[in-house]
Each structure stands twice: as C-alpha cells, then as structure tokens.
Design a protein around this motif. Structure first.
Motif, PDB file in Angstrom:
ATOM      1  N   ALA A 223      37.699  38.909  31.410  1.00 36.10           N
ATOM      2  CA  ALA A 223      37.082  38.782  32.820  1.00 36.10           C
ATOM      3  C   ALA A 223      37.111  37.321  33.098  1.00 36.10           C
ATOM      4  N   LYS A 224      36.954  36.621  32.021  1.00 31.55           N
ATOM      5  CA  LYS A 224      36.749  35.090  32.658  1.00 31.55           C
ATOM      6  C   LYS A 224      37.993  34.251  32.604  1.00 31.55           C
ATOM      7  N   SER A 225      39.064  35.035  32.263  1.00 34.26           N
ATOM      8  CA  SER A 225      40.355  34.405  32.009  1.00 34.26           C
ATOM      9  C   SER A 225      41.145  34.490  33.370  1.00 34.26           C
ATOM     10  N   GLU A 226      42.206  33.799  33.444  1.00 35.11           N
ATOM     11  CA  GLU A 226      42.983  33.750  34.678  1.00 35.11           C
ATOM     12  C   GLU A 226      43.632  34.972  35.092  1.00 35.11           C
ATOM     13  N   ASP A 227      44.053  36.021  34.031  1.00 36.91           N
ATOM     14  CA  ASP A 227      44.696  37.135  34.351  1.00 36.91           C
ATOM     15  C   ASP A 227      43.553  38.240  34.199  1.00 36.91           C
ATOM     16  N   GLY A 228      42.235  37.881  34.162  1.00 34.40           N
ATOM     17  CA  GLY A 228      41.593  38.985  33.937  1.00 34.40           C
ATOM     18  C   GLY A 228      40.430  39.347  35.095  1.00 34.40           C
ATOM     19  N   THR A 229      40.784  38.573  36.401  1.00 33.98           N
ATOM     20  CA  THR A 229      39.939  38.843  37.389  1.00 33.98           C
ATOM     21  C   THR A 229      39.778  40.367  37.579  1.00 33.98           C
ATOM     22  N   GLY A 230      38.594  40.968  38.048  1.00 28.04           N
ATOM     23  CA  GLY A 230      38.301  42.277  38.316  1.00 28.04           C
ATOM     24  C   GLY A 230      37.800  43.076  37.121  1.00 28.04           C
ATOM     25  N   THR A 231      38.047  42.568  35.765  1.00 27.78           N
ATOM     26  CA  THR A 231      37.749  43.269  34.721  1.00 27.78           C
ATOM     27  C   THR A 231      36.043  43.411  34.482  1.00 27.78           C
TER      28      THR A 231
END
Length: 457
Positions: A223-231
């Motif tokens: 969730a904190k990563s660039e590709d994890g928004t919205g996790t």
C-alpha cells in the motif's frame, strides 16, 4: 505394477522435508536402510512453496545433528547460526544438499496412496504384528508399486491440506465457487503476477496467526509503494482483540516471531487494515466482480476483490486408513501428545519433552512426526521434529534407553492459539499468558483516529 521385496525391508519415510530427511539421516547413522518417498519433484517441495517467507528460527535451530554429520564429508558448510533464512534458503542450502547426500534412498515423484500390513486389513488380528507394512506408491509417470517396510515414519506434513474459511471447519458456502479469488497461502508480492493480483485491491485476510501477520505486513508495504495505491486489507478474526492478539512482542524468545507481531500491529495502526472481530464466516457470495463475506450471525462485510484464508492446516489421514492409529478426537494428533500441545490448555512454549512414547500408536512401528504429529495444533518448531525423529529412530533400532531420554526446551512465545482457544471469549485472561479483555464483536478502524482496546495493566 511391481512389488519390491528384500530380506530386511527398509524403514519407509514419507516426505523429504526437514523432519523426513532428518529421520533418514538418523537411520543411516544407526546402520538402518531408509527409503524416503517424496510426492514432489524436489526435496523440500512444500518448503519451496513458501520460499519467500522468512523463518522465525535462526540457522542454529534449523539443522539436525545427524544430518550435519552426514553432510560433513561432502564439504557442506553450515550457514551463520545467528541469521534467519527464508524458506528458499532452507531448501537450497540445507534440505537439497541433505537429500543429495542421502542419494538413491530418496525417491522423488513418489506419492504414498495407502499403507497396511501385508495380507491384513485393519480388522484382522492374526499374526498382525509379525507382518511387514505394505506401502502403495504411485509414481509421477503413473505406474504403481508396492513396497514392504519394517516401520513407517510419516513426515508428510500438513501443507497440502489448509483449513477452509468456514467458521465451522467446513468450506464456507460459495468458497469453492470463488476458488479463483481465494488463496490459502502467504502471497509472494515480489512475484509480478501475484503483486498485480493484490495491488490497488481490497483483500480479506482470515486468520490470527503468524501467516496472517506476515500477509498484513506485506499488504501494508504494498500500500505504501508507488504501484500499491488503494491497497487495503480487511482482517477477519473469530475472536476479539486483546493483549495477546499480536503475539509475544519483545517478550517472545524467538525475536523474529515477536518482531513480526509488532510489524503487523504497526501495519494496522497506520490504517492499512480494518479489523473485524468475532466474525465466523458462513458464506462467500459473488456480487459482480467482487466478493462479500457473510458471518454466521448474518453480518455482511463490505465487498472485497480477493480473499486470503490463513486458518491453519490439518493432516491428510486418508492413506493411513488401514492402520490402527490412536488419535485425539479434536486435534487429530497422537493421543498421548495431544494434551501437551492442545491450544485450549497450553500457550506456546509450554510443550513438554516428548518422543517415541507420545508418538506411538496401537499399530506398532508406525509414527507420525514433524508437523503431521501436531495434527491441527499450531506453532510447531523444527527443533521439535528433530528431537522426535531422533527418539523414534532410536526406538526402531532397539535402543530404548536413548529413545526415552528426551530433552526439549522450546522458546516462550505469545504467537499461538487455534480455533479452539481463540473461539472462547474468556480464553484471554490474566494468568493464562494472554491479555485480560476480549471485546464484543465489532468493526474497528485501527489507525491514528482510534486505539485498540487496552487490557490489564
């Protein structure tokens, strides 16, 4: 079909995992021929399936003395005893070299489908104890074989039989139909396909043990990563939140396990998960492209995209049906061992020393060891399995004194409990090694705007 017959049948060991390979090493050390039958294509096949997960134990607690003795002439060097390997490290740096050292005694792609006494089904008493075991094996190419054995050590583990989502121990209604969206493993988020499956999605995580902690922490990192928004995760527990929810923390004598609980707590405290307590899953319903979990009390959760079920494992006893086993009716562990590991009565780390006496069955010469010996009980440690096989092999060799000289000291830990312990609302009481409060079932946002309930000071 063929039959393998020798003047002195080998001891058949089922499973080329940590306990099975250690058992074979002890047999070799005592001059007894082992035959290790592994269903997978490689030694440590089950361990390799969670290669991305780091163990709680250090290398110093993950190798067996008899195995080290067998490996020594090969030039094998033991890894740094103070470091924590991943499952992949354990398989590649220890299990595979050990299997190689055992040579042709390890057969891969050999699945055991049944065990009995030669010419005797489980009903027949006459001369039963004098007959060798018959072990039916199906090989990867489809051909079948019958192998005779003087004794059988079942170290096949429980990995292939994860427990389902249903709060009654059965698959939830709709669970099988939603199989394409339900997983029973800790996800490897370093794998691109797996990462894409959970990135930006809402995932229900069912379970309260170390696997659930690992998954919550991994999803929070995503969730904190660039590709994890919205996790985001919805963490589903059958019990309430209490002081023992996240394990032993800094009091855990296995520091990595204590740290994992604290990491999971930090993940939910930061608002990356909602915790739903007192929730026994009855159904998983499809609503368009999403899934809705329904509790036995009728509650419906908000829709999720994926479900990860981490409710423990159970032993596969189907191929042992013709043997006379003495198993506890709840844990499916050997009768004498069950009271020592029952999560309804014991916290982790209070397992008493045990060996061949606790692992024996009415059918003399057959032993369940390793993870399988614990049945449905949680928190098995490799050290336990190594001591078990040392004792069992000593008994097979006729060295009863050594077999009964069992010494085992396990680390104290708060990461324990199975469905039985956690399903009891009064299980976490002062003096029982846990917290003193168990809140009523409710949805709790664990973040900066709300704090978890406090327990006994």
């Amino acid at each position: 079909m063929s039959a393998t017959v020798t003047e002195q049948p080998p001891v058949v060991v089922i499973g080329a995992g940590p306990a099975g390979l250690a058992a074979a090493a002890h047999l070799v050390d005592r001059g007894i021929e082992p035959l290790v039958l592994e269903a997978g294509a490689q030694a440590g096949a089950a361990v390799r399936e969670w290669a991305h997960v780091r163990l709680f134990s250090t290398w110093g607690e993950l190798t067996d003395p008899a195995a080290e003795k067998l490996l020594a002439p090969t030039g094998w060097t033991k890894p740094d005893t103070k470091t924590y390997p991943s499952g992949g490290d354990w398989a590649e740096q220890y299990l595979q070299p050990l299997a190689d050292a055992l040579g042709d005694t390890v057969r891969l792609g050999a699945r055991v489908t049944g065990i009995s006494r030669a010419g005797r089904d489980r009903i027949v008493d006459a001369d039963r104890a004098d007959q060798p075991f018959t072990v039916h094996v199906t090989h990867a190419d489809g051909h079948e074989e019958k192998v005779l054995a003087r004794a059988v050590i079942d170290a096949s583990g429980t990995w292939t039989t994860p427990s389902p989502a249903g709060g009654d121990g059965l698959p939830a209604l709709g669970e099988r139909a939603a199989a394409d969206r339900v997983s029973y493993r800790v996800p490897d988020l370093n794998d691109p396909a797996t990462r894409a499956r959970y990135a930006g999605k809402r995932t229900a995580v069912i379970g309260s043990g170390a696997s659930a902690f690992t998954t919550l922490a991994a999803l929070a990192a995503l969730a904190k990563s660039e590709d994890g928004t919205g996790t985001h995760a919805t963490w589903i527990l059958r019990r309430g939140l209490s002081g023992s929810t996240f394990g032993g923390g800094t009091a855990d004598q296995l520091p990595a396990r204590g740290a994992l609980g604290l990491t999971a707590k930090a993940a939910v405290d930061e608002g990356h998960a909602d915790a739903v307590t007192g929730f026994r899953t009855e159904a998983i319903e499809r609503h368009g492209d999403r899934l809705i979990l329904v509790a036995e009390d009728g509650r419906h959760l908000d829709p999720v995209d994926e479900v990860i079920v981490l409710t423990g494992f159970r032993p596969d006893l189907s191929f042992l049906d013709e043997l006379r086993l003495g198993l506890d009716e709840r844990l499916q562990a050997p009768l004498a061992l069950a009271p020592l590991i029952d999560p309804n009565q014991h916290s982790c780390g209070t397992v008493y020393p045990h060996g061949v006496n606790e692992l024996s069955h009415p059918e003399e010469g057959v032993y369940l060891v390793g993870m399988k010996s614990y049945g449905r009980a949680p928190t098995f440690l490799a050290l336990t399995g190594y001591e078990q096989v040392r004792s069992v092999v000593a008994a097979i060799a006729g060295d009863r004194e050594s077999a009964e000289r069992v010494e085992l000291v396990l680390p104290e830990t708060g990461v324990c409990g199975g469905a039985g312990l956690f399903d009891q609302p009064t299980a976490d009481k002062a003096g029982d090694g846990g917290g003193c409060c168990a809140p009523a079932p409710q949805l709790i946002q664990l973040g900066t705007t709300a704090s978890a309930p406090s327990c006994c000071p």
